[in-house]
Design a protein around this motif. Structure first.
Motif, PDB file in Angstrom:
ATOM      1  N   LYS A  25       5.452  -3.110 -16.311  1.00 33.53           N
ATOM      2  CA  LYS A  25       6.163  -1.654 -16.309  1.00 33.53           C
ATOM      3  C   LYS A  25       5.386  -0.602 -15.509  1.00 33.53           C
ATOM      4  CE  LYS A  25       8.647   1.460 -18.962  1.00 33.53           C
ATOM      5  NZ  LYS A  25       8.928   1.850 -20.308  1.00 33.53           N
ATOM      6  N   SER A  26       4.189  -0.248 -16.118  1.00 33.23           N
ATOM      7  CA  SER A  26       3.127   0.509 -15.503  1.00 33.23           C
ATOM      8  C   SER A  26       3.110   0.353 -14.051  1.00 33.23           C
ATOM      9  CB  SER A  26       2.057   0.596 -16.235  1.00 33.23           C
ATOM     10  OG  SER A  26       1.141  -0.644 -16.067  1.00 33.23           O
ATOM     11  N   ASP A  27       2.766  -0.902 -13.584  1.00 30.64           N
ATOM     12  CA  ASP A  27       2.731  -0.951 -12.102  1.00 30.64           C
ATOM     13  C   ASP A  27       3.966  -0.778 -11.304  1.00 30.64           C
ATOM     14  OD1 ASP A  27       0.126  -1.790 -12.212  1.00 30.64           O
ATOM     15  OD2 ASP A  27       0.435  -3.966 -12.257  1.00 30.64           O
ATOM     16  N   GLN A  28       5.016  -1.191 -12.097  1.00 28.66           N
ATOM     17  CA  GLN A  28       6.414  -0.584 -11.374  1.00 28.66           C
ATOM     18  C   GLN A  28       6.589   0.783 -11.272  1.00 28.66           C
ATOM     19  OE1 GLN A  28       9.403  -2.593 -13.911  1.00 28.66           O
ATOM     20  NE2 GLN A  28       9.025  -4.547 -13.103  1.00 28.66           N
ATOM     21  N   ASP A  72       3.998   2.959 -11.075  1.00 32.56           N
ATOM     22  CA  ASP A  72       3.095   3.417  -9.997  1.00 32.56           C
ATOM     23  C   ASP A  72       3.682   3.112  -8.696  1.00 32.56           C
ATOM     24  OD1 ASP A  72       1.270   4.302 -11.828  1.00 32.56           O
ATOM     25  OD2 ASP A  72      -0.292   2.588 -11.444  1.00 32.56           O
ATOM     26  N   ARG A  73       4.642   2.002  -8.271  1.00 30.14           N
ATOM     27  CA  ARG A  73       4.916   1.530  -7.130  1.00 30.14           C
ATOM     28  C   ARG A  73       6.240   2.698  -6.867  1.00 30.14           C
ATOM     29  NH1 ARG A  73       7.156  -4.428  -5.749  1.00 30.14           N
ATOM     30  NH2 ARG A  73       7.866  -3.858  -3.630  1.00 30.14           N
ATOM     31  N   ALA A  74       6.923   3.007  -7.889  1.00 25.97           N
ATOM     32  CA  ALA A  74       8.029   3.863  -7.718  1.00 25.97           C
ATOM     33  C   ALA A  74       7.421   5.173  -7.351  1.00 25.97           C
ATOM     34  CB  ALA A  74       9.016   4.024  -8.779  1.00 25.97           C
ATOM     35  N   LYS A  75       6.327   5.725  -7.926  1.00 26.69           N
ATOM     36  CA  LYS A  75       5.949   6.904  -7.792  1.00 26.69           C
ATOM     37  C   LYS A  75       5.299   7.009  -6.369  1.00 26.69           C
ATOM     38  CE  LYS A  75       1.978   7.989  -9.527  1.00 26.69           C
ATOM     39  NZ  LYS A  75       1.012   8.413 -10.657  1.00 26.69           N
ATOM     40  N   PHE A  76       4.519   6.159  -5.869  1.00 29.19           N
ATOM     41  CA  PHE A  76       3.854   6.427  -4.666  1.00 29.19           C
ATOM     42  C   PHE A  76       4.888   6.037  -3.480  1.00 29.19           C
ATOM     43  CE2 PHE A  76      -0.026   5.696  -7.400  1.00 29.19           C
ATOM     44  CZ  PHE A  76      -0.710   6.737  -6.912  1.00 29.19           C
ATOM     45  N   TRP A  77       5.995   5.127  -3.731  1.00 28.72           N
ATOM     46  CA  TRP A  77       7.030   5.274  -2.679  1.00 28.72           C
ATOM     47  C   TRP A  77       7.639   6.442  -2.503  1.00 28.72           C
ATOM     48  CZ3 TRP A  77       8.636   2.550   1.177  1.00 28.72           C
ATOM     49  CH2 TRP A  77       9.791   2.623   1.545  1.00 28.72           C
ATOM     50  N   GLU A  78       7.883   7.103  -3.862  1.00 33.09           N
ATOM     51  CA  GLU A  78       8.592   8.415  -3.587  1.00 33.09           C
ATOM     52  C   GLU A  78       7.708   9.330  -2.773  1.00 33.09           C
ATOM     53  OE1 GLU A  78      11.752  11.000  -4.044  1.00 33.09           O
ATOM     54  OE2 GLU A  78      11.382   8.905  -4.871  1.00 33.09           O
ATOM     55  N   TYR A  79       6.211   9.349  -2.951  1.00 34.34           N
ATOM     56  CA  TYR A  79       5.353  10.184  -2.243  1.00 34.34           C
ATOM     57  C   TYR A  79       5.474   9.668  -0.733  1.00 34.34           C
ATOM     58  CZ  TYR A  79       2.778  11.473  -6.632  1.00 34.34           C
ATOM     59  OH  TYR A  79       2.487  11.978  -7.759  1.00 34.34           O
ATOM     60  N   TYR A  80       5.517   8.524  -0.367  1.00 31.87           N
ATOM     61  CA  TYR A  80       5.597   8.040   1.015  1.00 31.87           C
ATOM     62  C   TYR A  80       6.952   8.340   1.696  1.00 31.87           C
ATOM     63  CZ  TYR A  80       6.156   4.681   4.915  1.00 31.87           C
ATOM     64  OH  TYR A  80       6.360   4.223   6.035  1.00 31.87           O
ATOM     65  N   LYS A  81       8.091   8.410   0.860  1.00 36.44           N
ATOM     66  CA  LYS A  81       9.393   8.817   1.422  1.00 36.44           C
ATOM     67  C   LYS A  81       9.315  10.252   1.816  1.00 36.44           C
ATOM     68  CE  LYS A  81      12.412   7.644  -1.435  1.00 36.44           C
ATOM     69  NZ  LYS A  81      13.609   7.612  -2.454  1.00 36.44           N
ATOM     70  N   GLN A  82       8.613  11.150   0.773  1.00 33.16           N
ATOM     71  CA  GLN A  82       8.556  12.646   1.112  1.00 33.16           C
ATOM     72  C   GLN A  82       7.889  12.913   2.498  1.00 33.16           C
ATOM     73  OE1 GLN A  82       6.971  14.354  -2.519  1.00 33.16           O
ATOM     74  NE2 GLN A  82       9.065  13.563  -3.748  1.00 33.16           N
TER      75      GLN A  82
END
Length: 234
Positions: free
Chosen positions: A5-8, A10-20
């Motif tokens: 869950k924690s890796d998921q 992190d993945r979602a958070k950094f994917w959001e940064y990437y999209k932004q």
């Protein structure tokens, strides 16, 4: 492989940064293209030659500026460099302007070519040695309230109050006003009618902050979100 869950998260958070980051990059690219290659109904009226003193430690200092009409000069012309508010003359700058007509069928009608030869007798900015590391920011300004503008700049000449740049800058005149929207459409971004306006792509301010373009950037995101489903990439 199973992702905890924690890796998921992190993945979602950094994917959001990437999209932004991608969204912002796309917006700034479209904004630059709008001001650089979308001026046909308006006329490039003038060029402002901002003579700057480069400073690697703090913000660059303005030495002075010269606003010149965008029309053929038939050879070199000398303009006074003045402090904008006081009108104090702090040197002069030598330039010439000519117009180039593009071949028939080109994406451009033509281009103004602004050649900066050099400057002379600039006023030094240093507190002790009164020297300067000058460069010129060349800003094209449209005729209607300066609604469209874009800037280019010369190289820096170190410790010289009579620098020689010998550089040429192009100010293009497009054949069509729809090149930006057509390009976006080909990329899958459907531009709403009237999007390419002063409100959507405002002139870039000196030391601009994110809140200065918050409203226009929000409209850009709406256009992207209507056409691109990022959820499938996660």
């Amino acid at each position: 492989a199973h992702i905890c869950k924690s890796d998921q998260e992190d993945r979602a958070k950094f994917w959001e940064y990437y999209k932004q980051g991608i969204d912002k990059l796309a917006y700034e690219a479209a904004r630059l293209y709008y001001h650089w290659f979308n001026n046909i109904q308006q006329v490039w009226e003038s060029v402002v030659l901002w003579v700057m003193d480069y400073d690697s430690q703090t913000g660059d200092d303005l030495i002075g500026a010269a606003r010149v009409p965008l029309k053929p000069t038939n050879g070199n012309t000398v303009a006074e460099v003045k402090v904008p508010r006081s009108g104090e003359v702090v040197g002069n700058i030598t330039y010439n302007i000519e117009y180039w007509t593009a071949p028939e069928g080109s994406r451009l009608k033509g281009s103004w070519k602004v050649h900066l030869e050099g400057a002379a007798d600039l006023k030094g900015q240093g507190l002790i040695n009164k020297s300067a590391d000058p460069y010129v920011k060349v800003t094209a300004v449209s005729g209607r309230d300066g609604e469209q503008q874009f800037s280019q700049r010369t190289r820096v000449i170190q410790k010289n109050l009579s620098p020689s740049w010998n550089e040429t800058f192009d100010i293009p005149i497009p054949s069509s006003t729809n090149m930006l929207s057509e390009g976006l459409e080909r990329s899958g971004v459907h531009v709403a009618e009237g999007m390419e306006t002063r409100k959507m792509f405002p002139v870039k301010k000196h030391k601009e902050k994110s809140e200065d373009v918050a409203e226009s950037y929000a409209e850009w995101l709406k256009a992207l979100n209507k056409t691109i489903d990022f959820s499938s990439f996660i």
